[in-house]
Design an enzyme around this catalytic site. Structure first.
Site, PDB file in Angstrom:
ATOM      1  N   ASP A 132     -24.390 -68.543 -44.793  1.00 50.39           N
ATOM      2  CA  ASP A 132     -23.741 -68.227 -43.804  1.00 50.39           C
ATOM      3  C   ASP A 132     -22.982 -68.513 -43.434  1.00 50.39           C
ATOM      4  O   ASP A 132     -22.147 -68.379 -42.099  1.00 50.39           O
ATOM      5  CB  ASP A 132     -25.604 -67.731 -43.014  1.00 50.39           C
ATOM      6  CG  ASP A 132     -25.074 -68.075 -42.595  1.00 50.39           C
ATOM      7  OD1 ASP A 132     -25.570 -69.893 -42.457  1.00 50.39           O
ATOM      8  OD2 ASP A 132     -26.315 -67.963 -41.809  1.00 50.39           O
TER       9      ASP A 132
ATOM     10  N   HIS B  28      -1.686 -86.501 -55.805  1.00 46.23           N
ATOM     11  CA  HIS B  28      -2.301 -85.640 -55.481  1.00 46.23           C
ATOM     12  C   HIS B  28      -3.616 -85.587 -55.213  1.00 46.23           C
ATOM     13  O   HIS B  28      -4.309 -85.435 -54.769  1.00 46.23           O
ATOM     14  CB  HIS B  28      -2.870 -84.357 -56.168  1.00 46.23           C
ATOM     15  CG  HIS B  28      -1.973 -83.302 -56.574  1.00 46.23           C
ATOM     16  ND1 HIS B  28      -2.134 -82.403 -57.063  1.00 46.23           N
ATOM     17  CD2 HIS B  28      -0.492 -83.016 -55.648  1.00 46.23           C
ATOM     18  CE1 HIS B  28      -1.162 -81.527 -56.771  1.00 46.23           C
ATOM     19  NE2 HIS B  28       0.067 -82.173 -56.570  1.00 46.23           N
TER      20      HIS B  28
ATOM     21  N   ASP C 139       0.954 -88.661 -47.142  1.00 43.84           N
ATOM     22  CA  ASP C 139       1.512 -87.740 -47.070  1.00 43.84           C
ATOM     23  C   ASP C 139       0.972 -86.491 -46.089  1.00 43.84           C
ATOM     24  O   ASP C 139      -0.104 -86.185 -46.848  1.00 43.84           O
ATOM     25  CB  ASP C 139       1.569 -87.401 -48.401  1.00 43.84           C
ATOM     26  CG  ASP C 139       2.600 -85.273 -49.149  1.00 43.84           C
ATOM     27  OD1 ASP C 139       2.606 -85.007 -47.559  1.00 43.84           O
ATOM     28  OD2 ASP C 139       2.893 -84.986 -49.667  1.00 43.84           O
TER      29      ASP C 139
ATOM     30  N   ASP D 232       5.786 -81.187 -43.504  1.00 41.38           N
ATOM     31  CA  ASP D 232       4.989 -81.825 -44.405  1.00 41.38           C
ATOM     32  C   ASP D 232       6.190 -82.893 -44.929  1.00 41.38           C
ATOM     33  O   ASP D 232       7.622 -82.719 -45.186  1.00 41.38           O
ATOM     34  CB  ASP D 232       5.502 -80.795 -45.433  1.00 41.38           C
ATOM     35  CG  ASP D 232       5.025 -81.028 -47.608  1.00 41.38           C
ATOM     36  OD1 ASP D 232       4.066 -82.427 -47.307  1.00 41.38           O
ATOM     37  OD2 ASP D 232       5.851 -80.646 -47.999  1.00 41.38           O
TER      38      ASP D 232
ATOM     39  N   HIS E  43       7.506 -85.758 -60.357  1.00 45.23           N
ATOM     40  CA  HIS E  43       7.492 -84.682 -59.966  1.00 45.23           C
ATOM     41  C   HIS E  43       9.352 -83.813 -58.843  1.00 45.23           C
ATOM     42  O   HIS E  43      10.578 -84.568 -59.403  1.00 45.23           O
ATOM     43  CB  HIS E  43       6.711 -84.095 -58.449  1.00 45.23           C
ATOM     44  CG  HIS E  43       7.435 -85.284 -57.191  1.00 45.23           C
ATOM     45  ND1 HIS E  43       8.179 -85.462 -56.469  1.00 45.23           N
ATOM     46  CD2 HIS E  43       6.327 -86.827 -57.681  1.00 45.23           C
ATOM     47  CE1 HIS E  43       7.762 -86.483 -55.662  1.00 45.23           C
ATOM     48  NE2 HIS E  43       7.142 -86.977 -56.247  1.00 45.23           N
TER      49      HIS E  43
ATOM     50  N   HIS F 199      10.697 -78.581 -51.838  1.00 44.16           N
ATOM     51  CA  HIS F 199      10.489 -76.875 -52.239  1.00 44.16           C
ATOM     52  C   HIS F 199      10.577 -76.251 -51.059  1.00 44.16           C
ATOM     53  O   HIS F 199      10.697 -77.137 -49.757  1.00 44.16           O
ATOM     54  CB  HIS F 199       8.731 -77.076 -52.222  1.00 44.16           C
ATOM     55  CG  HIS F 199       8.090 -78.103 -51.001  1.00 44.16           C
ATOM     56  ND1 HIS F 199       7.326 -77.636 -50.162  1.00 44.16           N
ATOM     57  CD2 HIS F 199       7.449 -79.608 -51.947  1.00 44.16           C
ATOM     58  CE1 HIS F 199       6.633 -78.448 -49.493  1.00 44.16           C
ATOM     59  NE2 HIS F 199       6.851 -79.302 -50.604  1.00 44.16           N
TER      60      HIS F 199
ATOM     61  N   HIS G 169       4.251 -75.079 -49.655  1.00 39.26           N
ATOM     62  CA  HIS G 169       4.737 -74.606 -50.907  1.00 39.26           C
ATOM     63  C   HIS G 169       5.249 -72.882 -50.461  1.00 39.26           C
ATOM     64  O   HIS G 169       4.376 -72.302 -51.125  1.00 39.26           O
ATOM     65  CB  HIS G 169       3.851 -74.590 -52.020  1.00 39.26           C
ATOM     66  CG  HIS G 169       3.636 -75.724 -52.435  1.00 39.26           C
ATOM     67  ND1 HIS G 169       2.753 -76.680 -53.349  1.00 39.26           N
ATOM     68  CD2 HIS G 169       4.394 -77.337 -51.633  1.00 39.26           C
ATOM     69  CE1 HIS G 169       2.776 -78.116 -53.128  1.00 39.26           C
ATOM     70  NE2 HIS G 169       3.577 -78.683 -52.208  1.00 39.26           N
TER      71      HIS G 169
ATOM     72  N   GLU H  66      11.620 -84.775 -50.886  1.00 41.20           N
ATOM     73  CA  GLU H  66      11.217 -85.976 -50.791  1.00 41.20           C
ATOM     74  C   GLU H  66      10.737 -86.621 -52.887  1.00 41.20           C
ATOM     75  O   GLU H  66       9.895 -86.804 -52.810  1.00 41.20           O
ATOM     76  CB  GLU H  66       9.412 -84.861 -51.223  1.00 41.20           C
ATOM     77  CG  GLU H  66       9.639 -83.891 -51.821  1.00 41.20           C
ATOM     78  CD  GLU H  66       7.842 -83.225 -51.644  1.00 41.20           C
ATOM     79  OE1 GLU H  66       7.148 -84.161 -51.815  1.00 41.20           O
ATOM     80  OE2 GLU H  66       8.051 -82.207 -51.162  1.00 41.20           O
TER      81      GLU H  66
ATOM     82  N   TYR I  98       7.123 -93.775 -58.754  1.00 35.46           N
ATOM     83  CA  TYR I  98       5.471 -94.897 -58.649  1.00 35.46           C
ATOM     84  C   TYR I  98       5.658 -95.319 -60.010  1.00 35.46           C
ATOM     85  O   TYR I  98       5.032 -94.982 -61.033  1.00 35.46           O
ATOM     86  CB  TYR I  98       4.776 -93.280 -58.676  1.00 35.46           C
ATOM     87  CG  TYR I  98       4.238 -92.358 -57.640  1.00 35.46           C
ATOM     88  CD1 TYR I  98       4.369 -91.605 -56.249  1.00 35.46           C
ATOM     89  CD2 TYR I  98       5.869 -91.197 -57.987  1.00 35.46           C
ATOM     90  CE1 TYR I  98       4.690 -91.360 -55.805  1.00 35.46           C
ATOM     91  CE2 TYR I  98       5.880 -89.958 -57.365  1.00 35.46           C
ATOM     92  CZ  TYR I  98       5.760 -90.186 -56.088  1.00 35.46           C
ATOM     93  OH  TYR I  98       6.062 -89.417 -54.954  1.00 35.46           O
TER      94      TYR I  98
ATOM     95  N   ARG J 241       7.159 -92.459 -51.480  1.00 35.22           N
ATOM     96  CA  ARG J 241       7.537 -91.027 -51.276  1.00 35.22           C
ATOM     97  C   ARG J 241       8.582 -91.252 -49.766  1.00 35.22           C
ATOM     98  O   ARG J 241       7.023 -91.703 -48.946  1.00 35.22           O
ATOM     99  CB  ARG J 241       7.026 -90.190 -52.161  1.00 35.22           C
ATOM    100  CG  ARG J 241       7.365 -88.666 -51.188  1.00 35.22           C
ATOM    101  CD  ARG J 241       6.569 -87.832 -52.132  1.00 35.22           C
ATOM    102  NE  ARG J 241       5.173 -87.523 -52.388  1.00 35.22           N
ATOM    103  CZ  ARG J 241       3.924 -87.914 -52.283  1.00 35.22           C
ATOM    104  NH1 ARG J 241       4.138 -88.246 -53.625  1.00 35.22           N
ATOM    105  NH2 ARG J 241       2.468 -87.515 -51.722  1.00 35.22           N
TER     106      ARG J 241
ATOM    107  N   GLU K  42       9.738 -88.203 -47.242  1.00 34.18           N
ATOM    108  CA  GLU K  42       9.303 -86.961 -46.955  1.00 34.18           C
ATOM    109  C   GLU K  42      10.124 -86.080 -45.941  1.00 34.18           C
ATOM    110  O   GLU K  42       9.243 -86.644 -45.256  1.00 34.18           O
ATOM    111  CB  GLU K  42       8.278 -86.233 -48.027  1.00 34.18           C
ATOM    112  CG  GLU K  42       8.587 -84.183 -47.685  1.00 34.18           C
ATOM    113  CD  GLU K  42       6.490 -83.779 -48.217  1.00 34.18           C
ATOM    114  OE1 GLU K  42       5.973 -84.396 -48.262  1.00 34.18           O
ATOM    115  OE2 GLU K  42       7.532 -82.515 -48.723  1.00 34.18           O
TER     116      GLU K  42
HETATM  117  N1  GLY Z   1       2.001 -82.824 -49.512  1.00 34.52           N
HETATM  118  C1  GLY Z   1       2.496 -81.020 -50.978  1.00 34.52           C
HETATM  119  C2  GLY Z   1       4.155 -82.003 -50.908  1.00 34.52           C
HETATM  120  O1  GLY Z   1       4.478 -82.811 -50.637  1.00 34.52           O
HETATM  121  O2  GLY Z   1       4.237 -80.969 -51.562  1.00 34.52           O
HETATM  122 MN    MN Z   2       4.126 -83.448 -48.949  1.00 37.36          MN
HETATM  123 MN    MN Z   3       6.159 -81.771 -50.231  1.00 32.01          MN
END
Ligand code: GLY
Ligand code: MN
Ligand code: MN
Length: 466
Positions: free
Chosen positions: A41, A248, A265, A276, A359, A363, A370, A413, A417, A434, A436
């Protein structure tokens, strides 16, 4: 600071714009998210549906907004119930909802099935979010079947079903001044969280402590909640050393060791809006030579992307600008061997950079991390072209990328890697970087709203000394 009345006006204005675009004989059904059981529950922490909240500002579960093209808005919400309110908290209830939310009428959610067929009668088109709410299509079918049962008494049944997201995505893509102000504040809070985590890492290592990824995650959350954010906008990535090469990765128990980089991140959500941010920093506060060499390439690629993030550019332009700098950097430092991959142009055309940068560079960002909104320029959607991907040999159909306009918000971003592999210089093995930031497109270019946390290597080192 927006007052309650301003906020009511914002939602009423959005509802009026949405109503105008569904046509006078259209009707729209926009439910909020259901509560989701975690086990027995206990439920997962509740988060409202973004489309529903965008039109109502209402945060309770078990609610549906119905709107007609002539501008009427009807809210179905949880009825007052003293026993449930003792357990779960205050409910607004249908009696208070019109005054509190500016809707024209409100009923108990228990009446939805009884009232919806009547509301659908004599409408030509029904709008609802396609493929968003499990079971909604079946419920709409059921309501339409009830309208059909009345056609012999002269009722007209809607002939068209349309995706409400198509209209709402376009509205949500351009953030108004209130949304931008909330996003600026969310980004400032997140930036403070990143600073706190960086300083904690260096301090704990200086003190000879056993630092784990979760210690830094705790610092982020502390700052988010301390400054009034409701929750994280997504599960934070806190990746020490080689873990940074797992795109991820989640904050876990791995040790944060002196000499390693840490990639964080993380971003908070504030009043329904996400931030983000990614920063990559040396755990002990000092970059090594190879780390710094790759870091400066990623930063230069981000600067190139920022420079083309302006009205009139395409959404894809920052990505292409970043790729150019990243690919040149990979050739310069020997991550890519010129004798094997050829010139910069060859690297880009054959996507030889892909093993180190796999990547996209950004976005849309908004209520969802996203965020919604087409990445194609809708006026040019018919101009499809086909090409064969050099790596997968797949035939890919692409359409002209979205033209950036003031009020759009996107992340920038880029990253590198480096997984250990034959031919890859050992000094770069297991480095993942990275950077961002969050950008609001404005008349003159873009505003980076997440730069409350330093990004230049020297500035990060200076910050981590203090
Ligand atoms: N944290 C997810 C991205 O950077 O898109
Ligand atoms: Mn991110
Ligand atoms: Mn992002």
């Amino acid at each position: 600071m927006a007052t309650n009345t301003d906020m009511d006006n914002i939602y009423a204005t959005r509802r009026a714009r949405f109503a105008a675009s569904i046509g006078t004989d259209g009707i729209a059904i926009i439910p909020t998210s259901p509560e989701r059981p975690r086990n027995r529950d206990s439920d997962f922490l509740y988060r409202f549906d973004s489309y529903f909240h965008y039109l109502t500002g209402f945060t309770e579960p078990n609610a549906t907004l119905v709107m007609t093209g002539d501008g009427q808005s009807i809210l179905f919400c949880a009825p007052k119930d003293m026993e449930r309110e003792i357990w779960d908290g205050f409910r607004l209830g249908p009696t208070a909802a019109p005054q509190a939310l500016g809707v024209d009428a409100a009923f108990s959610s228990a009446e939805l099935d009884a009232l919806l067929p009547k509301l659908l009668e004599n409408k030509s088109a029904v709008y609802y979010p396609f493929a968003m709410h499990s079971g909604l299509e079946t419920r709409v079918d059921g309501w339409l079947a009830k309208v059909r049962a009345r056609v012999r008494y002269g009722a007209l049944c809607p002939e068209t079903q349309r995706d409400a997201c198509a209209v709402l995505d376009e509205m949500r893509l351009i953030k108004d001044a209130t949304e931008q102000a909330t996003m600026r504040r969310a980004a400032q809070i997140s930036a403070a969280g990143h600073i706190r985590a960086m300083q904690k890492s260096a301090q704990m290592l200086r003190d000879g402590k056993d630092v784990r990824e979760y210690h830094l995650d705790a610092e982020l959350l502390h700052e988010f909640r301390q400054q009034g954010s409701q929750y994280s906008a997504y599960s934070a990535i806190v990746a020490a050393g080689a873990n940074a090469c797992v795109l991820h990765y989640r904050a876990d128990v791995a040790p944060v060791k002196s000499g390693d980089l840490v990639l964080i991140d993380a971003g908070c959500e504030l009043d329904g809006y996400a931030s983000d941010i990614t920063r990559t920093f040396p755990a002990n506060g000092k970059f090594t030579g190879p780390q710094r060499a790759l870091y400066d390439i990623v930063l230069a690629s981000q600067e190139a992307a920022v420079a083309v993030t302006k009205p009139g550019s395409r959404f894809i332009d920052p990505h292409e600008a970043a790729v150019k700098v990243l690919a040149q950097g990979m050739l310069d430092v020997g991550l890519l061997d010129k004798n094997k991959v050829g010139s910069l142009q060859d690297v880009i055309e054959k996507r030889a950079y892909f093993s180190f940068y796999m990547h996209r560079t950004g976005h849309w960002l908004g209520m969802d991390v996203h965020d919604c909104g087409s990445y194609n320029e809708l006026s040019e959607v018919g101009n499809a072209t086909q090409r064969t991907d050099p790596l997968s040999n797949e035939v890919i159909t692409s359409r002209p990328s979205r033209i950036l306009r003031p009020g759009m918000v996107l992340t920038i971003e880029p990253g590198i890697y480096v997984r250990p592999a034959a031919g890859v210089p050992e000094q770069f093995h297991n480095i993942g970087i990275r950077i961002e930031d969050d950008a609001i497109v404005n008349e003159g270019g873009c505003e980076l709203i997440s730069r409350g946390v330093p990004v230049k290597a020297d500035e990060i080192e200076a910050l981590m000394k203090s």
